[in-house]
Design a protein around this motif. Structure first.
Motif, short mmCIF file in Angstrom:
data_model
loop_
_atom_site.label_atom_id
_atom_site.label_comp_id
_atom_site.label_asym_id
_atom_site.label_seq_id
_atom_site.Cartn_x
_atom_site.Cartn_y
_atom_site.Cartn_z
N VAL A 28 -21.14 -11.15 2.13
CA VAL A 28 -21.64 -10.01 2.95
C VAL A 28 -22.90 -10.47 3.76
N GLY A 29 -23.76 -10.94 3.07
CA GLY A 29 -25.01 -11.74 3.74
C GLY A 29 -24.66 -12.42 4.94
N ALA A 30 -23.57 -13.40 4.81
CA ALA A 30 -23.18 -14.36 5.58
C ALA A 30 -22.65 -13.62 6.83
N VAL A 31 -21.99 -12.57 6.65
CA VAL A 31 -21.37 -11.76 7.66
C VAL A 31 -22.87 -11.00 8.72
N VAL A 32 -23.71 -10.66 8.01
CA VAL A 32 -24.91 -10.20 8.59
C VAL A 32 -25.61 -11.06 9.29
N ASN A 33 -25.49 -12.24 8.69
CA ASN A 33 -26.35 -13.33 9.52
C ASN A 33 -25.58 -13.99 10.92
N GLY A 34 -24.09 -13.77 10.83
CA GLY A 34 -23.27 -13.98 11.71
C GLY A 34 -23.70 -13.10 12.97
N GLU A 36 -26.07 -11.33 13.57
CA GLU A 36 -27.46 -11.42 14.16
C GLU A 36 -27.25 -12.72 15.13
N VAL A 37 -26.59 -13.92 14.87
CA VAL A 37 -26.48 -15.00 15.85
C VAL A 37 -25.76 -14.49 17.09
N LEU A 38 -24.75 -13.69 16.90
CA LEU A 38 -24.11 -13.11 17.98
C LEU A 38 -25.01 -12.51 19.10
N GLU A 39 -25.90 -11.55 18.60
CA GLU A 39 -26.83 -10.82 19.13
C GLU A 39 -28.02 -11.66 20.15
N GLU A 40 -28.25 -12.77 19.23
CA GLU A 40 -29.46 -13.61 19.87
C GLU A 40 -29.09 -14.76 20.69
N THR A 41 -27.75 -14.97 20.84
CA THR A 41 -27.41 -16.45 21.60
C THR A 41 -26.58 -15.97 22.91
N ASN A 42 -26.61 -16.87 23.77
CA ASN A 42 -25.57 -16.65 24.98
C ASN A 42 -24.80 -17.88 24.97
N GLU A 44 -21.77 -20.17 24.05
CA GLU A 44 -20.31 -19.91 23.91
C GLU A 44 -20.24 -20.54 22.42
N GLY A 45 -20.44 -21.77 22.45
CA GLY A 45 -20.19 -22.73 21.07
C GLY A 45 -20.85 -22.10 19.89
N THR A 46 -22.12 -21.35 19.99
CA THR A 46 -22.79 -20.83 18.99
C THR A 46 -21.93 -19.72 18.56
N LYS A 47 -21.62 -18.89 19.34
CA LYS A 47 -20.99 -17.68 19.38
C LYS A 47 -19.57 -17.71 18.81
N GLN A 48 -18.90 -18.82 18.87
CA GLN A 48 -17.75 -19.15 18.49
C GLN A 48 -17.87 -19.46 16.84
N PHE A 49 -18.88 -20.17 16.52
CA PHE A 49 -19.45 -20.65 15.06
C PHE A 49 -19.60 -19.26 14.19
N ALA A 50 -20.25 -18.40 15.17
CA ALA A 50 -20.88 -16.87 14.34
C ALA A 50 -19.41 -16.25 14.18
N LEU A 53 -17.70 -17.61 11.20
CA LEU A 53 -18.47 -17.49 10.08
C LEU A 53 -17.92 -15.90 9.52
N ILE A 54 -18.47 -15.11 10.38
CA ILE A 54 -17.96 -13.69 10.00
C ILE A 54 -16.49 -13.47 9.55
N LYS A 55 -15.77 -14.11 10.40
CA LYS A 55 -14.16 -13.83 9.75
C LYS A 55 -14.02 -14.42 8.33
N SER A 56 -14.40 -15.59 8.08
CA SER A 56 -14.35 -16.27 6.83
C SER A 56 -14.93 -15.60 5.75
N SER A 57 -16.10 -15.18 6.05
CA SER A 57 -17.09 -14.31 5.08
C SER A 57 -16.38 -13.08 4.88
N ALA A 58 -16.09 -12.05 5.86
CA ALA A 58 -15.43 -10.98 5.78
C ALA A 58 -14.06 -11.03 4.74
N ASN A 59 -13.28 -12.23 5.03
CA ASN A 59 -12.10 -12.50 4.21
C ASN A 59 -12.47 -12.70 2.89
N GLN A 60 -13.73 -13.46 2.37
CA GLN A 60 -14.03 -13.90 1.35
C GLN A 60 -14.62 -12.36 0.24
N ALA A 61 -15.14 -11.63 1.10
CA ALA A 61 -15.60 -10.39 0.38
C ALA A 61 -14.37 -9.38 0.26
#
Length: 211
Positions: A28-34, A36-42, A44-50, A53-61
Motif C-alpha cells: 500500500v505504501g508503494a502505491v502511495v509512493n507511485g 506521488e511520483v506521478l504527480e511530481e514528474t513530467n 514519460e519514462g518515470t511516469k511509466q515506472f510509477a 509500480l502502482i499496478k504491481s503493488s496494488a496486485n500484491q495488496a
C-alpha cells in the motif's frame, strides 16, 4: 524455558490485526509512493515506472487481502466449508513470484473451514523459513475432508524455526508479539482440528506436517 501462553481474546485479535497490517503496509505504501511520483514528474519514462509500480503493488495488496480473508477471517458461518480450489488460488496469489514456486498436490474438495485456515497458516509459517525464496510443496496426509497436510520448503539460507514449534504447542519463552502471533494462532487451529504438528529438517527440505 517455554511455558504455556495465556492470551486474552482482545489481545489475540489486536495482534492478528497488527500482523495483517504488517503484510499490507509495504504494498500500500508503494502505491502511495507511485502516486506521488506521478504527480511530481513530467518525464514519460518515470511516469511509466510509477504506473508499473502502482499496478504491481496494488496486485500484491489485493492478493494479500484475499489470502488473509481466508487464513485469518471468518470465511463463512460456523461449520462452514471451504473449497480447496479457492485455498490454492489465494495461496498462489500470495506466495508465487519470481523467487518462490508453489507445488499444490491436494485434490479439490470441500473441507471444514478451520482445517483450510490451518493449511494456509502452516504454508505461511513454512514460507517464513525460506527468506530468500525457493520451493513450497503441499501434499496430503490421508484423504478426504479429514486429511492432514505435509508442507516441504527448500531454498537458499533456509532455517528451521525452533521457536515456532513451541508456539504451535501453545508455549513460549517470551511475550507473544505481532510476529509470533501467527504460529500461535496456527496452534489454536491445530487444537480445534484435533491435530498435532511437527517441524523438522529432512535432507535439503524443511518439512511441516499436521496429522
Amino acid at each position: 524455558m517455554a511455558a504455556p501462553v495465556v492470551l486474552e481474546s482482545l489481545d489475540l485479535a489486536a495482534l492478528l490485526c497488527s500482523r495483517i497490517c504488517h503484510d499490507l503496509i509495504s504494498p500500500v505504501g508503494a502505491v502511495v509512493n507511485g502516486m506521488e511520483v506521478l504527480e511530481e514528474t513530467n518525464d514519460e519514462g518515470t511516469k511509466q515506472f510509477a504506473l508499473d509500480l502502482i499496478k504491481s503493488s496494488a496486485n500484491q495488496a489485493s492478493n494479500a487481502l484475499k489470502f488473509c480473508r481466508i487464513a485469518f477471517g471468518a470465511a463463512g458461518s460456523a461449520g462452514a466449508e471451504i473449497d480447496l480450489g479457492d485455498a490454492e488460488s489465494v495461496a498462489r496469489g500470495f506466495f508465487e513470484n519470481d523467487k518462490t514456486k508453489l507445488s499444490w498436490n491436494l485434490t479439490r474438495i470441500y473441507m471444514p473451514k478451520n482445517r483450510v485456515k490451518l493449511l494456509l497458516n502452516l504454508i505461511l509459517l513454512a514460507n517464513g523459513m525460506i527468506p530468500r525464496g525457493g520451493t513450497i510443496k503441499v501434499d496430503p496426509i490421508g484423504e478426504g475432508p479429514s486429511q492432514g497436510f505435509r508442507i516441504a520448503v527448500a531454498g537458499s539460507h533456509s532455517k528451521v524455526n525452533v521457536h515456532a514449534q513451541h508456539l504451535l504447542a501453545g508455549e513460549s519463552d517470551e511475550p507473544i508479539s505481532a510476529h509470533a502471533v501467527q504460529p500461535f494462532y496456527a496452534g489454536l487451529l491445530l487444537k480445534s482440528c484435533g491435530l498435532t504438528a511437527t517441524i523438522e529438517q529432512q535432507d535439503d527440505a524443511i518439512v511441516v506436517t499436521a496429522s
